[in-house]
Design a protein around this motif. Structure first.
Motif, PDB file in Angstrom:
ATOM      1  N   VAL A 218      33.040  21.825  26.982  1.00 24.51           N
ATOM      2  CA  VAL A 218      34.410  21.546  27.394  1.00 24.51           C
ATOM      3  C   VAL A 218      34.449  21.126  28.860  1.00 24.51           C
ATOM      4  O   VAL A 218      35.193  20.209  29.245  1.00 24.51           O
ATOM      5  CB  VAL A 218      35.313  22.776  27.159  1.00 24.51           C
ATOM      6  N   SER A 219      33.644  21.763  29.697  1.00 25.44           N
ATOM      7  CA  SER A 219      33.604  21.430  31.123  1.00 25.44           C
ATOM      8  C   SER A 219      33.229  19.971  31.331  1.00 25.44           C
ATOM      9  O   SER A 219      33.762  19.295  32.211  1.00 25.44           O
ATOM     10  CB  SER A 219      32.592  22.319  31.844  1.00 25.44           C
ATOM     11  N   ARG A 220      32.320  19.477  30.509  1.00 26.75           N
ATOM     12  CA  ARG A 220      31.878  18.092  30.646  1.00 26.75           C
ATOM     13  C   ARG A 220      33.050  17.123  30.470  1.00 26.75           C
ATOM     14  O   ARG A 220      33.196  16.166  31.242  1.00 26.75           O
ATOM     15  CB  ARG A 220      30.788  17.801  29.613  1.00 26.75           C
ATOM     16  N   ILE A 221      33.885  17.361  29.488  1.00 28.04           N
ATOM     17  CA  ILE A 221      35.040  16.491  29.261  1.00 28.04           C
ATOM     18  C   ILE A 221      36.040  16.620  30.398  1.00 28.04           C
ATOM     19  O   ILE A 221      36.633  15.626  30.852  1.00 28.04           O
ATOM     20  CB  ILE A 221      35.719  16.815  27.910  1.00 28.04           C
ATOM     21  N   ASP A 222      36.251  17.838  30.891  1.00 30.91           N
ATOM     22  CA  ASP A 222      37.186  18.042  31.996  1.00 30.91           C
ATOM     23  C   ASP A 222      36.725  17.298  33.253  1.00 30.91           C
ATOM     24  O   ASP A 222      37.538  16.697  33.954  1.00 30.91           O
ATOM     25  CB  ASP A 222      37.339  19.538  32.289  1.00 30.91           C
ATOM     26  N   TYR A 223      35.436  17.343  33.536  1.00 34.45           N
ATOM     27  CA  TYR A 223      34.925  16.595  34.689  1.00 34.45           C
ATOM     28  C   TYR A 223      35.142  15.096  34.502  1.00 34.45           C
ATOM     29  O   TYR A 223      35.458  14.375  35.451  1.00 34.45           O
ATOM     30  CB  TYR A 223      33.436  16.886  34.889  1.00 34.45           C
ATOM     31  N   ASP A 224      34.960  14.597  33.271  1.00 37.67           N
ATOM     32  CA  ASP A 224      35.189  13.180  32.995  1.00 37.67           C
ATOM     33  C   ASP A 224      36.631  12.785  33.322  1.00 37.67           C
ATOM     34  O   ASP A 224      36.890  11.726  33.916  1.00 37.67           O
ATOM     35  CB  ASP A 224      34.898  12.867  31.525  1.00 37.67           C
ATOM     36  N   LEU A 225      37.576  13.626  32.935  1.00 36.69           N
ATOM     37  CA  LEU A 225      38.982  13.306  33.176  1.00 36.69           C
ATOM     38  C   LEU A 225      39.348  13.444  34.644  1.00 36.69           C
ATOM     39  O   LEU A 225      40.204  12.712  35.153  1.00 36.69           O
ATOM     40  CB  LEU A 225      39.877  14.186  32.302  1.00 36.69           C
ATOM     41  N   VAL A 226      38.722  14.384  35.334  1.00 36.64           N
ATOM     42  CA  VAL A 226      38.921  14.493  36.783  1.00 36.64           C
ATOM     43  C   VAL A 226      38.457  13.203  37.454  1.00 36.64           C
ATOM     44  O   VAL A 226      39.134  12.667  38.349  1.00 36.64           O
ATOM     45  CB  VAL A 226      38.158  15.711  37.351  1.00 36.64           C
ATOM     46  N   TYR A 227      37.316  12.687  37.035  1.00 33.92           N
ATOM     47  CA  TYR A 227      36.798  11.446  37.608  1.00 33.92           C
ATOM     48  C   TYR A 227      37.789  10.297  37.407  1.00 33.92           C
ATOM     49  O   TYR A 227      38.072   9.533  38.342  1.00 33.92           O
ATOM     50  CB  TYR A 227      35.449  11.089  36.979  1.00 33.92           C
ATOM     51  N   ILE A 228      38.320  10.164  36.193  1.00 35.72           N
ATOM     52  CA  ILE A 228      39.234   9.060  35.899  1.00 35.72           C
ATOM     53  C   ILE A 228      40.496   9.151  36.751  1.00 35.72           C
ATOM     54  O   ILE A 228      40.986   8.145  37.271  1.00 35.72           O
ATOM     55  CB  ILE A 228      39.588   9.045  34.394  1.00 35.72           C
ATOM     56  N   GLU A 229      41.026  10.352  36.935  1.00 33.88           N
ATOM     57  CA  GLU A 229      42.251  10.510  37.714  1.00 33.88           C
ATOM     58  C   GLU A 229      42.031  10.316  39.212  1.00 33.88           C
ATOM     59  O   GLU A 229      42.889   9.789  39.906  1.00 33.88           O
ATOM     60  CB  GLU A 229      42.852  11.895  37.463  1.00 33.88           C
ATOM     61  N   ARG A 230      40.872  10.738  39.723  1.00 32.61           N
ATOM     62  CA  ARG A 230      40.658  10.726  41.167  1.00 32.61           C
ATOM     63  C   ARG A 230      39.727   9.607  41.612  1.00 32.61           C
ATOM     64  O   ARG A 230      39.289   9.570  42.759  1.00 32.61           O
ATOM     65  CB  ARG A 230      40.079  12.080  41.608  1.00 32.61           C
ATOM     66  N   TRP A 231      39.448   8.663  40.734  1.00 26.57           N
ATOM     67  CA  TRP A 231      38.455   7.633  41.020  1.00 26.57           C
ATOM     68  C   TRP A 231      38.734   6.883  42.315  1.00 26.57           C
ATOM     69  O   TRP A 231      39.874   6.592  42.669  1.00 26.57           O
ATOM     70  CB  TRP A 231      38.400   6.623  39.884  1.00 26.57           C
ATOM     71  N   SER A 232      37.645   6.563  43.013  1.00 25.51           N
ATOM     72  CA  SER A 232      37.662   5.641  44.140  1.00 25.51           C
ATOM     73  C   SER A 232      36.266   5.058  44.245  1.00 25.51           C
ATOM     74  O   SER A 232      35.293   5.622  43.726  1.00 25.51           O
ATOM     75  CB  SER A 232      38.046   6.343  45.445  1.00 25.51           C
ATOM     76  N   LEU A 233      36.141   3.929  44.922  1.00 28.83           N
ATOM     77  CA  LEU A 233      34.831   3.316  45.096  1.00 28.83           C
ATOM     78  C   LEU A 233      33.925   4.232  45.911  1.00 28.83           C
ATOM     79  O   LEU A 233      32.712   4.303  45.671  1.00 28.83           O
ATOM     80  CB  LEU A 233      34.976   1.960  45.792  1.00 28.83           C
ATOM     81  N   ARG A 234      34.515   4.948  46.852  1.00 31.73           N
ATOM     82  CA  ARG A 234      33.740   5.903  47.655  1.00 31.73           C
ATOM     83  C   ARG A 234      33.174   7.010  46.763  1.00 31.73           C
ATOM     84  O   ARG A 234      32.024   7.424  46.930  1.00 31.73           O
ATOM     85  CB  ARG A 234      34.626   6.510  48.739  1.00 31.73           C
ATOM     86  N   MET A 235      33.969   7.468  45.790  1.00 29.73           N
ATOM     87  CA  MET A 235      33.494   8.492  44.859  1.00 29.73           C
ATOM     88  C   MET A 235      32.303   7.968  44.054  1.00 29.73           C
ATOM     89  O   MET A 235      31.315   8.687  43.854  1.00 29.73           O
ATOM     90  CB  MET A 235      34.614   8.927  43.910  1.00 29.73           C
ATOM     91  N   ASP A 236      32.380   6.707  43.604  1.00 29.61           N
ATOM     92  CA  ASP A 236      31.267   6.116  42.859  1.00 29.61           C
ATOM     93  C   ASP A 236      29.984   6.131  43.687  1.00 29.61           C
ATOM     94  O   ASP A 236      28.908   6.505  43.196  1.00 29.61           O
ATOM     95  CB  ASP A 236      31.603   4.675  42.468  1.00 29.61           C
TER      96      ASP A 236
END
Length: 254
Positions: A218-236
């Motif tokens: 479940v944590s894996r999916i939650d991290y995926d959704l956190v990434y989508i919401e908070r995405w930035s090129l700097r994060m990448d």
């Protein structure tokens, strides 16, 4: 947008968090009955939000193509050495192909170096690799440990099937805690609102490997959704740096 997880997410206490979740991150539908001026402003806000999403960012796509092309050129001699090593040590093809979920649930063919015996590989990918898996070849064990088996996915990035960073692509029907992933996590398909990635926030945060246990799955999916919401090129860029340190240099795969 609705925040999907708290900032300090505790993976050891996943069940209560999942039970409390009543909403998932979606773009709200604009009210159709408002004024013309209000509708125009709403459309502009919607377009601005769309440009800030990983799947719609031109900057992210340009970065992916440039970085993936450069990486393929840089790794070209190593790719030849790996291909020869695979061919000389075990019968079968050099590359392994498998269909995975992509952007908006579209399926695509993913490329990887073959790390298992050709007669024992799981094309559907439902049976996950475990520590000390007897199906893995000696060369394949090294490739998986250093994540070098993932390098051919740079071709998927250039084609547009994948991004350098995003939720890792799963095979349809993938099991988690002995259940289909979408049955275990009702908001599972929200992760497909972005292109899948060679690496992702979940992987550099420790959610890599088996999904047999409920909490990490479940944590894996939650991290995926956190990434989508908070995405930035700097994060990448930061995730790529952490991946190089954690996967290629330290060798944490299996």
């Amino acid at each position: 947008m609705v925040s999907i997880v708290t900032a300090n997410f505790d993976r050891s206490n996943v069940a209560p968090i999942r039970r409390e979740r009543t909403e998932i991150s979606v773009r709200p539908v604009e009210f159709a009955g408002g004024s013309t001026h209000g509708a125009y402003r709403a459309r502009r806000r919607s377009r601005r939000r769309a440009r800030n999403e990983p799947s719609s960012s031109i900057a992210k796509r340009v970065f992916d193509i440039a970085a993936a092309s450069g990486a393929l050129l840089f790794f070209a001699p190593l790719l030849i050495v790996i291909a020869v090593a695979i061919k000389l040590t075990s019968p079968g093809p050099v590359l392994f192909f498998q269909y995975r979920y992509g952007y908006r649930n579209r399926r695509f063919k993913i490329y990887k170096f073959r790390t298992m015996r050709a007669d024992a590989g799981d094309v559907r990918g439902v049976r996950q690799t475990v520590q000390g898996d007897a199906r893995v070849t000696p060369v394949g064990r090294f490739l998986r440990k250093t994540s070098l088996d993932e390098i051919p996915q740079l071709i998927n990035v250039i084609k547009g099937d994948m991004s350098l960073v995003g939720p890792r692509p799963h095979v349809p029907g993938m099991l988690a805690a002995e259940l289909p992933y979408e049955h275990l996590v009702p908001y599972y398909f929200q992760r497909h609102t972005a292109r899948p990635g060679i690496t992702g926030l979940a992987q550099v945060s420790g959610c890599r490997g088996s999904t047999a246990e409920f909490g990490p799955a479940v944590s894996r999916i939650d991290y995926d959704l956190v990434y989508i919401e908070r995405w930035s090129l700097r994060m990448d860029i930061m995730i790529i740096i952490r991946t190089i340190r954690k996967e290629f240099l330290s060798g944490s795969g299996f």
